[in-house]
Design an enzyme around this catalytic site. Structure first.
Site, PDB file in Angstrom:
ATOM      1  N   GLU A  69       0.842  -1.195   0.000  1.00 26.20           N
ATOM      2  CA  GLU A  69       0.000   0.000   0.000  1.00 26.20           C
ATOM      3  C   GLU A  69       0.881   1.250   0.000  1.00 26.20           C
ATOM      4  O   GLU A  69       1.864   1.345   0.738  1.00 26.20           O
ATOM      5  CB  GLU A  69      -0.888  -0.004   1.247  1.00 26.20           C
ATOM      6  CG  GLU A  69      -1.754   1.233   1.414  1.00 26.20           C
ATOM      7  CD  GLU A  69      -2.616   1.201   2.670  1.00 26.20           C
ATOM      8  OE1 GLU A  69      -3.556   2.007   2.753  1.00 26.20           O
ATOM      9  OE2 GLU A  69      -2.354   0.362   3.564  1.00 26.20           O
ATOM     10  N   LYS A 156      -9.033   3.108  -2.925  1.00 23.88           N
ATOM     11  CA  LYS A 156      -9.501   2.661  -1.617  1.00 23.88           C
ATOM     12  C   LYS A 156     -10.854   3.295  -1.308  1.00 23.88           C
ATOM     13  O   LYS A 156     -11.009   4.514  -1.342  1.00 23.88           O
ATOM     14  CB  LYS A 156      -8.467   3.045  -0.556  1.00 23.88           C
ATOM     15  CG  LYS A 156      -8.658   2.403   0.803  1.00 23.88           C
ATOM     16  CD  LYS A 156      -7.471   2.743   1.703  1.00 23.88           C
ATOM     17  CE  LYS A 156      -7.511   1.995   3.014  1.00 23.88           C
ATOM     18  NZ  LYS A 156      -6.313   2.268   3.844  1.00 23.88           N
ATOM     19  N   CYS A 190      -5.666  -2.710   2.514  1.00 27.81           N
ATOM     20  CA  CYS A 190      -5.612  -2.622   3.968  1.00 27.81           C
ATOM     21  C   CYS A 190      -6.963  -2.964   4.594  1.00 27.81           C
ATOM     22  O   CYS A 190      -7.535  -4.000   4.310  1.00 27.81           O
ATOM     23  CB  CYS A 190      -5.078  -1.249   4.381  1.00 27.81           C
ATOM     24  SG  CYS A 190      -4.289  -1.246   6.023  1.00 27.81           S
TER      25      CYS A 190
END
EC number: 3.5.5.4
Length: 349
Positions: A69, A156, A190
């Site tokens: 990430e 995200k 994540c």
């Protein structure tokens, strides 16, 4: 299953290689996850580092390489950007300016370079970046084909906690799963991996190689990755950074709020934990917590069908007449411009 770690030249990252017995009727794909630190506030140097790691992974035969990430642009661990409720500091605004400057445009020259690298080393590349769209930043994953082509991106959906101060929210238009000769590839970033409905959307798109770039190095992360592999009947490739305090600028330029006084240059601030897990829940490589590393496993794609024989979460094990999901996969823009064209008649006729 034998685990072999081979030191690289100049005491560089380690390549943890797993040799798996393979079904000759199913293809095998060599996958590598990169565990390494960003060079913070220096995007050109980080791109150079990415190329070195990509070249090394390719030299071991990697066909797909997954980076952590925010590898390009950096994960601003420990920073609060001068924010408290009702107040923002001048230093925090300057910190954001520098962070914004280190981000990349998509498309843009850095994307072109990454595409060229994927083609040069003939790998499918999954890269975590900080994407700059005007003055909004997104935590994004970029996908590249082995022919040197940019395939697309995932933004995200839900930044976690203080991440929401600096990152925008993705929408349903960037939840891709790409069909490739080595399998169907997708990614979640994540803690959005903890969102059951997002995972279900990816399963419905047929994801087979589920990439999970992360910034979470806690041991409990391994349980989440194992669960996703079992739930989705897919391979899970989770890549995290390994960072020491010295990998970030020194204070006062960069401050780990609340912990800076307890840190030394060698203090580990992100311990990695990168891992590769099979559809049966078996750990194929990793987790690694000891430093920068290249972690690799051979993926027997026949494992996917064997896992789904028992449990296919959006197939024979689903009950759509009882439980179903609607995904709004169109872009959501704050402003839409519409133009009405007026036909002007020729009144001389």
């Amino acid at each position: 299953m034998a685990l072999v770690t081979t030191p690289t030249v100049n005491d560089g990252p380690l390549f943890a290689e797993v040799n798996m017995s393979s079904d000759f009727n199913a293809p095998t794909v060599r996958a590598t996850v990169v565990q390494a630190s960003t060079i913070f506030y220096d995007t050109p140097a980080t791109l150079d580092k990415a190329e070195r790691l990509l070249a090394e992974a390719a030299s071991y035969g990697a066909q797909i390489v997954v980076f952590p990430e925010a590898f390009i642009g950096g994960y601003p661990r420990g920073s609060n950007f001068g924010v408290s409720i009702g107040n923002r500091t001048a230093k925090g605004k300057e910190d954001f300016r520098k962070y914004h400057s280190a981000a990349i445009d998509v498309p843009g020259p850095e994307v072109d370079r990454l595409a060229a690298l994927a083609g040069k080393y003939k790998v499918y590349l999954v890269m975590g970046v900080i994407e700059r769209d005007g003055y909004t930043l997104y935590c994004t994953v970029l996908f590249f084909g082995a022919q040197g082509r940019y395939l697309g991106k995932h933004r995200k959906l839900m930044p976690t906690a203080l991440e929401r101060i600096i990152w925008g929210f993705g929408d349903g238009s960037t939840i891709p799963v790409f069909e490739t000769p080595i399998g169907k590839i997708g990614a979640a970033i994540c803690w959005e991996n903890k969102m059951p409905l997002l995972r279900t959307a990816m399963y419905a798109k047929g994801v087979e190689i589920y990439c999970a770039p992360t910034a979470d190095s806690r041991e409990v992360w391994q349980a989440s990755m194992t669960h996703i592999a079992l739930e989705g009947g897919c391979f899970v490739l989770s890549a995290n950074q390994f960072c020491r305090r010295r990998d970030y600028p020194p204070p006062p330029e960069y401050v780990f709020e609340g912990t800076e006084e307890n840190l030394t240059p060698d203090s580990v601030v992100c311990a990695g934990g990168s891992v590769i897990i099979s559809p049966s829940g078996a750990v194929l490589a990793g987790p690694s917590y000891e430093g920068e590393a290249l972690i690799s496993a051979d993926l027997d794609l026949g494992e996917i069908a064997r896992a789904k024989f028992d449990f296919d979460v959006v197939g024979h094990y689903s009950r759509p007449e009882v439980l179903s999901l609607v995904v709004k996969d169109h872009p959501t823009n704050p402003v839409t411009f519409t133009s009405a064209s007026t036909k002007i008649e020729d009144k001389t006729k």
